[in-house]
Design a protein around this motif. Structure first.
Motif, PDB file in Angstrom:
ATOM      1  N   ALA A 136       1.300  -0.899  -0.333  1.00 22.78           N
ATOM      2  CA  ALA A 136       0.732   0.491  -0.295  1.00 22.78           C
ATOM      3  C   ALA A 136       0.913   1.229   0.208  1.00 22.78           C
ATOM      4  CB  ALA A 136      -0.822   0.188   0.847  1.00 22.78           C
ATOM      5  N   ASP A 137      -0.110   2.129  -0.369  1.00 23.36           N
ATOM      6  CA  ASP A 137       0.742   2.993  -0.610  1.00 23.36           C
ATOM      7  C   ASP A 137       0.466   4.309   0.559  1.00 23.36           C
ATOM      8  OD1 ASP A 137       2.897   2.675  -2.491  1.00 23.36           O
ATOM      9  OD2 ASP A 137       1.696   3.700  -3.977  1.00 23.36           O
ATOM     10  N   GLU A 138       0.754   4.741   1.105  1.00 18.32           N
ATOM     11  CA  GLU A 138       0.571   6.098   1.762  1.00 18.32           C
ATOM     12  C   GLU A 138       0.946   7.342   1.908  1.00 18.32           C
ATOM     13  OE1 GLU A 138      -0.771   6.789   6.810  1.00 18.32           O
ATOM     14  OE2 GLU A 138       0.506   4.891   5.893  1.00 18.32           O
ATOM     15  N   TYR A 139      -0.342   8.496   1.692  1.00 16.60           N
ATOM     16  CA  TYR A 139       0.167  10.266   1.364  1.00 16.60           C
ATOM     17  C   TYR A 139      -0.202  10.693   2.243  1.00 16.60           C
ATOM     18  CZ  TYR A 139       1.002   7.762  -3.375  1.00 16.60           C
ATOM     19  OH  TYR A 139       1.276   6.950  -4.549  1.00 16.60           O
ATOM     20  N   ILE A 188       3.837  16.324   0.038  1.00 17.35           N
ATOM     21  CA  ILE A 188       3.689  14.677   0.420  1.00 17.35           C
ATOM     22  C   ILE A 188       4.284  14.055   1.380  1.00 17.35           C
ATOM     23  CG2 ILE A 188       2.074  13.240  -0.369  1.00 17.35           C
ATOM     24  CD1 ILE A 188       1.298  15.541  -2.632  1.00 17.35           C
ATOM     25  N   ALA A 189       3.980  14.039   2.134  1.00 15.15           N
ATOM     26  CA  ALA A 189       4.876  12.058   2.746  1.00 15.15           C
ATOM     27  C   ALA A 189       4.600  11.104   2.228  1.00 15.15           C
ATOM     28  CB  ALA A 189       4.825  12.522   4.268  1.00 15.15           C
ATOM     29  N   VAL A 190       5.605  10.648   1.467  1.00 13.27           N
ATOM     30  CA  VAL A 190       4.833   9.401   0.891  1.00 13.27           C
ATOM     31  C   VAL A 190       5.467   7.789   1.930  1.00 13.27           C
ATOM     32  CG1 VAL A 190       4.902   7.846  -2.191  1.00 13.27           C
ATOM     33  CG2 VAL A 190       4.781  10.642  -1.260  1.00 13.27           C
ATOM     34  N   GLY A 211       9.945   8.666   1.726  1.00 19.51           N
ATOM     35  CA  GLY A 211       9.405   9.787   0.809  1.00 19.51           C
ATOM     36  C   GLY A 211       9.149  10.849   0.363  1.00 19.51           C
ATOM     37  N   LYS A 212       9.815  11.947  -0.249  1.00 20.15           N
ATOM     38  CA  LYS A 212       8.503  12.267   0.120  1.00 20.15           C
ATOM     39  C   LYS A 212       8.069  12.788  -1.732  1.00 20.15           C
ATOM     40  CE  LYS A 212      12.435  16.123  -0.395  1.00 20.15           C
ATOM     41  NZ  LYS A 212      12.594  17.880  -0.591  1.00 20.15           N
ATOM     42  N   ALA A 213       6.871  14.026  -2.204  1.00 22.62           N
ATOM     43  CA  ALA A 213       6.517  13.992  -3.453  1.00 22.62           C
ATOM     44  C   ALA A 213       6.291  15.917  -3.038  1.00 22.62           C
ATOM     45  CB  ALA A 213       4.918  13.359  -3.644  1.00 22.62           C
ATOM     46  N   TRP A 214       6.328  16.427  -4.264  1.00 17.51           N
ATOM     47  CA  TRP A 214       5.098  17.325  -4.618  1.00 17.51           C
ATOM     48  C   TRP A 214       4.876  17.862  -6.035  1.00 17.51           C
ATOM     49  CZ3 TRP A 214      10.469  16.103  -4.493  1.00 17.51           C
ATOM     50  CH2 TRP A 214      11.400  16.650  -5.756  1.00 17.51           C
ATOM     51  N   LEU A 215       3.859  19.309  -5.894  1.00 18.07           N
ATOM     52  CA  LEU A 215       3.226  19.492  -7.005  1.00 18.07           C
ATOM     53  C   LEU A 215       4.452  20.421  -8.064  1.00 18.07           C
ATOM     54  CD1 LEU A 215      -0.357  20.328  -6.182  1.00 18.07           C
ATOM     55  CD2 LEU A 215       1.051  17.605  -6.792  1.00 18.07           C
ATOM     56  N   PRO A 216       4.856  20.011  -8.968  1.00 23.83           N
ATOM     57  CA  PRO A 216       5.628  21.134  -9.921  1.00 23.83           C
ATOM     58  C   PRO A 216       4.691  21.819  -9.995  1.00 23.83           C
ATOM     59  CG  PRO A 216       5.860  18.998 -10.701  1.00 23.83           C
ATOM     60  CD  PRO A 216       4.898  18.606  -9.801  1.00 23.83           C
ATOM     61  N   ASP A 217       3.476  22.522 -10.303  1.00 21.16           N
ATOM     62  CA  ASP A 217       2.820  23.311 -10.718  1.00 21.16           C
ATOM     63  C   ASP A 217       1.493  22.815  -9.381  1.00 21.16           C
ATOM     64  OD1 ASP A 217       0.728  24.542 -11.440  1.00 21.16           O
ATOM     65  OD2 ASP A 217       0.120  24.130 -13.414  1.00 21.16           O
ATOM     66  N   PRO A 218       0.954  23.600  -8.699  1.00 21.28           N
ATOM     67  CA  PRO A 218       0.154  23.913  -7.338  1.00 21.28           C
ATOM     68  C   PRO A 218      -0.969  23.601  -8.209  1.00 21.28           C
ATOM     69  CG  PRO A 218       2.219  24.965  -6.942  1.00 21.28           C
ATOM     70  CD  PRO A 218       2.580  24.690  -7.995  1.00 21.28           C
ATOM     71  N   SER A 219      -1.274  24.047  -9.504  1.00 21.76           N
ATOM     72  CA  SER A 219      -3.139  23.938  -9.657  1.00 21.76           C
ATOM     73  C   SER A 219      -2.721  22.865 -10.738  1.00 21.76           C
ATOM     74  CB  SER A 219      -2.774  25.076 -10.926  1.00 21.76           C
ATOM     75  OG  SER A 219      -1.956  24.856 -12.219  1.00 21.76           O
ATOM     76  N   ASN A 220      -1.678  21.655 -10.442  1.00 22.10           N
ATOM     77  CA  ASN A 220      -2.627  20.488 -11.096  1.00 22.10           C
ATOM     78  C   ASN A 220      -1.727  19.841 -10.284  1.00 22.10           C
ATOM     79  OD1 ASN A 220      -1.986  17.832 -12.623  1.00 22.10           O
ATOM     80  ND2 ASN A 220      -0.881  19.347 -13.736  1.00 22.10           N
ATOM     81  N   ALA A 221      -2.646  19.075  -9.631  1.00 21.07           N
ATOM     82  CA  ALA A 221      -2.436  17.739  -8.843  1.00 21.07           C
ATOM     83  C   ALA A 221      -2.728  16.287  -9.046  1.00 21.07           C
ATOM     84  CB  ALA A 221      -4.397  17.748  -7.005  1.00 21.07           C
ATOM     85  N   HIS A 269      -0.174  15.896 -11.447  1.00 23.71           N
ATOM     86  CA  HIS A 269       1.386  15.586 -12.018  1.00 23.71           C
ATOM     87  C   HIS A 269       1.939  15.607 -10.046  1.00 23.71           C
ATOM     88  CE1 HIS A 269       4.893  16.698 -14.768  1.00 23.71           C
ATOM     89  NE2 HIS A 269       5.156  15.620 -13.819  1.00 23.71           N
ATOM     90  N   TRP A 270       2.660  15.365  -9.856  1.00 22.75           N
ATOM     91  CA  TRP A 270       3.651  15.137  -8.826  1.00 22.75           C
ATOM     92  C   TRP A 270       5.041  14.614  -9.623  1.00 22.75           C
ATOM     93  CZ3 TRP A 270       1.567  11.745  -4.763  1.00 22.75           C
ATOM     94  CH2 TRP A 270       0.181  12.029  -3.986  1.00 22.75           C
ATOM     95  N   LYS A 271       5.537  15.558  -7.899  1.00 22.26           N
ATOM     96  CA  LYS A 271       7.439  15.148  -8.634  1.00 22.26           C
ATOM     97  C   LYS A 271       7.884  14.006  -7.257  1.00 22.26           C
ATOM     98  CE  LYS A 271       9.448  16.853 -12.215  1.00 22.26           C
ATOM     99  NZ  LYS A 271      10.184  16.306 -13.124  1.00 22.26           N
ATOM    100  N   VAL A 272       8.516  12.797  -7.389  1.00 24.59           N
ATOM    101  CA  VAL A 272       8.440  12.002  -6.064  1.00 24.59           C
ATOM    102  C   VAL A 272       9.790  11.621  -6.097  1.00 24.59           C
ATOM    103  CG1 VAL A 272       7.876   9.720  -5.725  1.00 24.59           C
ATOM    104  CG2 VAL A 272       6.390  11.077  -7.116  1.00 24.59           C
ATOM    105  N   GLN A 273      10.769  12.327  -4.608  1.00 23.58           N
ATOM    106  CA  GLN A 273      11.711  11.979  -4.343  1.00 23.58           C
ATOM    107  C   GLN A 273      12.209  10.984  -3.107  1.00 23.58           C
ATOM    108  OE1 GLN A 273      14.005  15.270  -2.861  1.00 23.58           O
ATOM    109  NE2 GLN A 273      15.991  14.561  -4.428  1.00 23.58           N
TER     110      GLN A 273
END
Length: 185
Positions: free
Chosen positions: A59-62, A70-72, A89-99, A101-105
């Motif tokens: 399971a993935d938990e966000y 976003i804590a992943v 890990g963590k994630a974030w929205l490169p464009d805050p108006s578009n949920a 598309h995330w970037k995950v690290q």
């Protein structure tokens, strides 16, 4: 140490498999309510690769943090009788108006895209993939997904160019082991 090596292997796999694609960009699900998307998503099926192959009860938990990241947390077992393990890990929205598309690290400095390709109106199921289309995940709020919804998401994945012939279901309960179409631990 094992958590770190699993995280590194997972992210390296995503980075290596998520390179540039010659296909058009994925069509993203719109709109996505980020608050509503948060929580636990059980991995129903995926294109297996070395870092996730053989995991069960995944399971993935966000969790949305106050700073907007976003804590992943990935939950998994190496067998149903094995203890649960996690990596984060963590994630974030490169464009805050578009949920969608995330970037995950998962390990600095490596990053990967996370594209919400299809999301059911009730936020009960989702298709997520990489722009390269080499990896994808079908997830649901429950450990099982009705067959009709599973087939619908596979059809969406196929139409978007994902290798649906490589998709395997993830065993979420012991009875799933050895069943046709399931990944094997």
């Amino acid at each position: 140490m094992q958590r770190r090596s699993h995280s590194l292997a997972l992210l390296l796999g995503i980075a290596l498999l998520g390179g540039c694609a010659s296909q058009p960009p994925l069509r993203e699900a719109h709109p996505v309510d980020l608050q509503r998307y948060m929580g636990t998503w059980y991995v129903i099926a995926h294109v297996p690769y070395f870092a996730e192959r053989g995991d069960v009860a995944t399971a993935d938990e966000y969790r949305l943090k106050p700073d907007g990241t976003i804590a992943v947390t990935y939950h998994y077992r190496k067998g149903f009788d094995a203890p649960e393990k996690t990596w984060g890990g963590k994630a974030w929205l490169p464009d805050p108006s578009n949920a969608a598309h995330w970037k995950v690290q998962l390990v600095w400095p490596l990053r990967s895209d996370y594209i919400i390709v299809d999301l059911s109106p009730d936020y009960g199921s989702v298709l997520v993939g990489l722009p390269s289309r080499k990896l994808m995940w079908i997830m649901a709020r429950e450990r099982q997904l009705p067959d009709a919804e599973y087939r619908r998401l596979l059809d969406v994945a196929k139409a978007q160019g994902f290798p649906v012939e490589e998709v395997r279901k993830v065993p979420q309960k012991p009875e799933d082991l050895g069943q046709p179409g399931f990944d094997t631990p």
